[in-house]
Design an enzyme around this catalytic site. Structure first.
Site, short mmCIF file in Angstrom:
data_model
loop_
_atom_site.label_atom_id
_atom_site.label_comp_id
_atom_site.label_asym_id
_atom_site.label_seq_id
_atom_site.Cartn_x
_atom_site.Cartn_y
_atom_site.Cartn_z
N HIS A 146 29.43 54.78 2.51
CA HIS A 146 28.06 54.38 2.83
C HIS A 146 27.46 53.68 1.63
O HIS A 146 28.03 53.66 0.54
CB HIS A 146 27.22 55.59 3.25
CG HIS A 146 27.03 56.64 2.19
ND1 HIS A 146 28.08 57.37 1.65
CD2 HIS A 146 25.90 57.11 1.56
CE1 HIS A 146 27.61 58.22 0.77
NE2 HIS A 146 26.30 58.07 0.68
N ASP A 165 25.32 55.93 -5.69
CA ASP A 165 26.33 56.74 -6.37
C ASP A 165 27.71 56.58 -5.75
O ASP A 165 28.70 57.09 -6.27
CB ASP A 165 25.92 58.22 -6.39
CG ASP A 165 25.63 58.79 -5.01
OD1 ASP A 165 25.04 58.08 -4.18
OD2 ASP A 165 25.97 59.96 -4.77
N HIS A 166 27.80 55.84 -4.64
CA HIS A 166 29.08 55.60 -3.99
C HIS A 166 29.53 54.13 -4.06
O HIS A 166 30.64 53.81 -3.64
CB HIS A 166 29.02 56.03 -2.53
CG HIS A 166 28.87 57.52 -2.36
ND1 HIS A 166 29.92 58.33 -1.97
CD2 HIS A 166 27.80 58.33 -2.53
CE1 HIS A 166 29.50 59.58 -1.92
NE2 HIS A 166 28.21 59.61 -2.26
N HIS A 204 24.52 61.52 7.93
CA HIS A 204 23.81 61.46 6.66
C HIS A 204 22.53 60.66 6.87
O HIS A 204 22.21 60.23 7.99
CB HIS A 204 24.73 60.83 5.61
CG HIS A 204 24.26 60.99 4.20
ND1 HIS A 204 23.73 62.15 3.70
CD2 HIS A 204 24.24 60.11 3.15
CE1 HIS A 204 23.41 62.00 2.44
NE2 HIS A 204 23.70 60.76 2.08
N HIS A 245 31.45 66.51 -4.84
CA HIS A 245 30.10 65.96 -4.71
C HIS A 245 29.08 67.00 -5.14
O HIS A 245 28.14 67.33 -4.42
CB HIS A 245 29.83 65.47 -3.29
CG HIS A 245 28.67 64.52 -3.19
ND1 HIS A 245 27.39 64.93 -2.87
CD2 HIS A 245 28.59 63.19 -3.38
CE1 HIS A 245 26.59 63.89 -2.86
NE2 HIS A 245 27.29 62.81 -3.16
#
Length: 304
Positions: free
Chosen positions: A63, A67-68, A143, A271
């Site tokens: 997504h 942070d990804h 999410h 995570h």
């Protein structure tokens, strides 16, 4: 057995810390590298783990939270400095190209290779990538923004020929591939020799499932059922369940319940929220439900 490993580059959640890198992983399948998420510092972690940049051909973004994916531009730029020529495919939500293409045009206008964005639909469970020995599927997650996990599935391997038996029955070379695919052997006089008399079963296929970020979402259980290794986010302890629900993340206990329901062989949790100085509290909570749980450790390799 052919290589099929999970390499953990980063295990942290949204808030940067000196203890954890942002989320990123690399699946090494037969020395071909597939990156899952690309938080800041991913390329530095690649070097620390001595994973070859040249072997990386696909990046999967779960997504579009920073942070990804904030490490993607730096990695793409570095690959250009290394004179890469082979194309790089980024599998992500359709908005990914809208976000990153202007940055590529500005900062990486003279790349010596192509960056291709393959749009995926996070709300669907579907085939994303198929190669000779591997399939990758999306896993719909729940999410705050459209998010999906990924299922890496090794394709079935051919059966093993029992050489002394094929010699005994004088099986022609031209029929060997059919035997490997499970067919019986029919002799010229019409006699049928069962495949089980001529071959042994291949090794079981292996599967890895990645599920981050997501609230507790039981709908994924049939998709990940029986996988050899499951990575599931465990951002919070159960006592922060209300916070987990608010931010649409999972607790360690919930991750363990998913693993138990799906009857997976091993669970890796990660995570982690920056609030926990001792991660063992998360591990112990998960192990009360699913004993075959381990903590995700950065710079560690987990065989699948």
């Amino acid at each position: 057995m052919e290589k099929f490993d999970l390499n953990i580059l980063g295990t942290g959640s949204a808030l940067p810390t000196t203890r954890f890198n942002p989320t990123s992983q690399v699946v090494n399948f037969r020395d071909n590298l597939f990156m899952i998420d690309c938080g800041e510092g991913a390329q530095t972690q690649l070097r620390k783990m001595q994973l070859k940049f040249s072997r990386l051909s696909h990046i999967f973004l779960s997504h579009l939270h920073g942070d990804h994916c904030f490490g993607l531009m730096g990695l793409i730029s570095t690959l250009g400095l290394l004179d890469r020529t082979g194309e790089l495919v980024v599998h992500a939500h359709p908005d990914a190209e809208k976000v990153f293409r202007p940055l590529l045009d500005y900062f990486c206008a003279e790349l010596p290779y192509k960056v291709i964005f393959n749009p995926i639909a996070p709300q669907k469970h579907e085939l994303i990538l198929e190669e000779r020995s591997l399939r990758v599927y999306s896993i719909p997650l729940k999410h705050r923004v459209p998010t999906c996990g990924f299922l890496f599935e090794e394709k079935p391997r051919p059966r093993h020929i029992i050489r002394e038996m094929t010699d005994f029955y004088q099986v022609p070379v031209r029929d060997m591939n059919r035997l490997k695919d499970g067919a019986d052997f029919v002799r010229e006089d019409g006699t049928v020799i069962p495949n089980d008399n001529l071959t042994r079963p291949a090794e079981p296929t292996r599967k890895y499932a990645y599920c981050s970020d997501t609230t507790y979402h039981k709908s994924i259980v049939p998709i990940i059922e029986g996988v050899d290794l499951l990575f599931h986010e465990a951002t919070f302890l159960e006592k922060e369940k209300a916070r987990a629900k608010q931010t649409m993340h999972s607790t360690a206990l919930q991750a363990a319940k998913i693993a138990q329901a799906a009857q997976v062989k091993k669970l890796v949790i990660g995570h982690f929220s920056a609030r926990y100085n001792d991660l063992n509290v998360l591990l112990e909570e998960a192990k009360t439900i699913f004993p075959e749980t381990v903590l995700a450790e950065e710079a560690k390799c987990y065989p699948i």
